[in-house]
Design a protein around this motif. Structure first.
Motif, short mmCIF file in Angstrom:
data_model
loop_
_atom_site.label_atom_id
_atom_site.label_comp_id
_atom_site.label_asym_id
_atom_site.label_seq_id
_atom_site.Cartn_x
_atom_site.Cartn_y
_atom_site.Cartn_z
N ASP A 29 -5.01 -2.06 -7.46
CA ASP A 29 -4.66 -0.63 -7.43
C ASP A 29 -3.20 -0.45 -7.82
O ASP A 29 -2.30 -0.97 -7.14
CB ASP A 29 -4.92 -0.07 -6.03
CG ASP A 29 -4.85 1.46 -5.98
OD1 ASP A 29 -4.26 2.06 -6.89
OD2 ASP A 29 -5.39 2.03 -5.01
N GLY A 61 -9.31 -1.42 -9.15
CA GLY A 61 -8.12 -0.58 -9.16
C GLY A 61 -8.18 0.48 -8.08
O GLY A 61 -8.56 0.20 -6.94
N HIS A 62 -7.79 1.69 -8.44
CA HIS A 62 -7.65 2.75 -7.42
C HIS A 62 -8.98 3.17 -6.80
O HIS A 62 -9.05 3.44 -5.60
CB HIS A 62 -6.95 3.96 -8.03
CG HIS A 62 -6.51 4.97 -7.02
ND1 HIS A 62 -5.86 4.64 -5.84
CD2 HIS A 62 -6.61 6.34 -7.02
CE1 HIS A 62 -5.58 5.73 -5.16
NE2 HIS A 62 -6.03 6.78 -5.84
N SER A 117 -7.75 7.87 -1.05
CA SER A 117 -6.53 8.20 -1.78
C SER A 117 -5.68 9.17 -0.96
O SER A 117 -5.23 8.81 0.12
CB SER A 117 -6.87 8.74 -3.16
OG SER A 117 -5.72 8.81 -3.98
N SER A 163 -11.62 2.34 -5.12
CA SER A 163 -12.33 1.37 -4.27
C SER A 163 -13.26 2.11 -3.31
O SER A 163 -13.93 1.48 -2.49
CB SER A 163 -11.32 0.53 -3.48
OG SER A 163 -10.44 1.36 -2.75
N ALA A 200 -7.87 3.25 0.04
CA ALA A 200 -6.87 3.45 -1.01
C ALA A 200 -5.77 4.41 -0.59
O ALA A 200 -5.30 5.22 -1.38
CB ALA A 200 -7.54 3.94 -2.30
N HIS A 226 -9.17 -1.40 0.22
CA HIS A 226 -8.25 -1.20 -0.90
C HIS A 226 -8.65 -2.09 -2.06
O HIS A 226 -9.17 -3.21 -1.86
CB HIS A 226 -6.81 -1.54 -0.48
CG HIS A 226 -5.80 -0.56 -1.01
ND1 HIS A 226 -4.99 0.22 -0.19
CD2 HIS A 226 -5.46 -0.22 -2.27
CE1 HIS A 226 -4.21 0.98 -0.92
NE2 HIS A 226 -4.47 0.72 -2.20
#
Length: 291
Positions: free
Chosen positions: A221, A254-255, A170, A257, A195, A217
């Motif tokens: 996401d 989603g986010h 992230s 990962s 991500a 990713h």
């Protein structure tokens, strides 16, 4: 009477000659060996203690590093011993904190990724590595400070300068891309960005093509869209780099990962249209060295 006394003394002498004093009995027996370590055992125990794996908190200000951090040194590590590869792990926005004002904040970096695996005792890469997990206290990963931190770690610990690896999730994925984008002479031997995102331009693409890169990713996401990841990898590979960049996407994810990436539990769950996830990222990074 005199004869009686002499008789009694004679018998006493005879009795003494026929029996041993209890002290003599103890001295004549094989002594019981105490259950203690021999000097060699003690030395071995000391060596084991000094070379055991250690995960140590280093709050901001405890040394000259620009960030507070956790450092993991594997079994066999000593201050004068052999060097080891190092993984620099950049956390996401939720793990920020200032350990100078609140030392407990530093434990936030143990939430995800390699430091979390170390804490849970599931960290078992195929090669021993130092793991350093800095904590951002500035709101974002500053590229110059990250660079300075990597240099500091490389000279403070027994780091193999040819095997410095960078990974982040992230916000840390942004930081990973940014570090590769910022310098032509970066110290990174290989990188894994999860991500994350960045700025797409020709200079960045050229710089990143010099570093082996694996991008992960989640296809669903919505926090950080996978668009940049899907663009940067083919752009890098269009330059025919020595090592082609890789992109692995997880459908229906989603986010987050990163958990399935760092643990390897995502193997076999990736989109077959992109690069397969058949090898853990630590073994993959280890094969690359920086000249």
């Amino acid at each position: 009477m005199r004869n009686l006394v002499m008789t009694m003394l004679t018998c006493g002498v005879i009795l003494l000659g026929c029996s041993k004093d209890p002290v003599d009995n103890l001295l004549s027996e094989e002594p019981t060996k105490p259950v203690t370590e021999t000097p060699s055992d003690t030395a071995s125990a000391e060596r084991a203690a000094t070379t055991a794996a250690v995960h140590k908190a280093m709050p901001l200000g405890s040394d000259a590093a620009p960030f507070g951090y956790y450092v993991y040194t594997p079994a066999g590590y000593t201050k004068t011993g052999p060097t080891f590869p190092v993984i620099i792990f950049l956390h996401g926005s939720g793990e920020q904190g200032n350990s100078k004002t609140n030392p407990a904040d530093l434990d936030k970096v143990l939430t995800h990724g390699p430091p979390s695996m170390i804490k849970k005792k599931t960290w078992a890469p195929s090669h021993k590595m130092i793991v350093v997990s800095p904590q951002c206290h500035e709101g974002w990963w500053d590229r110059d400070h990250v660079r300075a931190f990597i240099k500091y770690i490389s000279v403070t610990y027994r780091v193999d300068p040819k095997r410095i690896y960078l990974t982040g999730l992230s916000m840390g994925g942004f930081g990973t891309f940014d570090q590769l984008n910022s310098y032509d002479d970066n110290q990174i031997a290989a990188a894994v960005a999860i991500a994350g995102s960045g700025v797409m331009n020709a200079t960045f693409t050229k710089r990143i093509s010099k570093v082996p890169l694996w991008v992960f990713h989640g296809q669903d996401d919505r926090t950080v869209l996978p668009d940049f990841s899907k663009q940067i990898v083919p752009a890098v590979n269009a330059l025919n780099p020595t090592v082609k960049a890789k992109l692995t996407l997880f459908p229906g994810v989603g986010h987050n990962s990163w958990t399935m990436t760092y643990s390897g539990s995502g193997m076999g769950k990736e989109n077959p249209s992109y690069d397969p996830f058949k090898q853990d990222i630590y073994t993959w990074m280890y094969q690359f060295t920086k000249p």
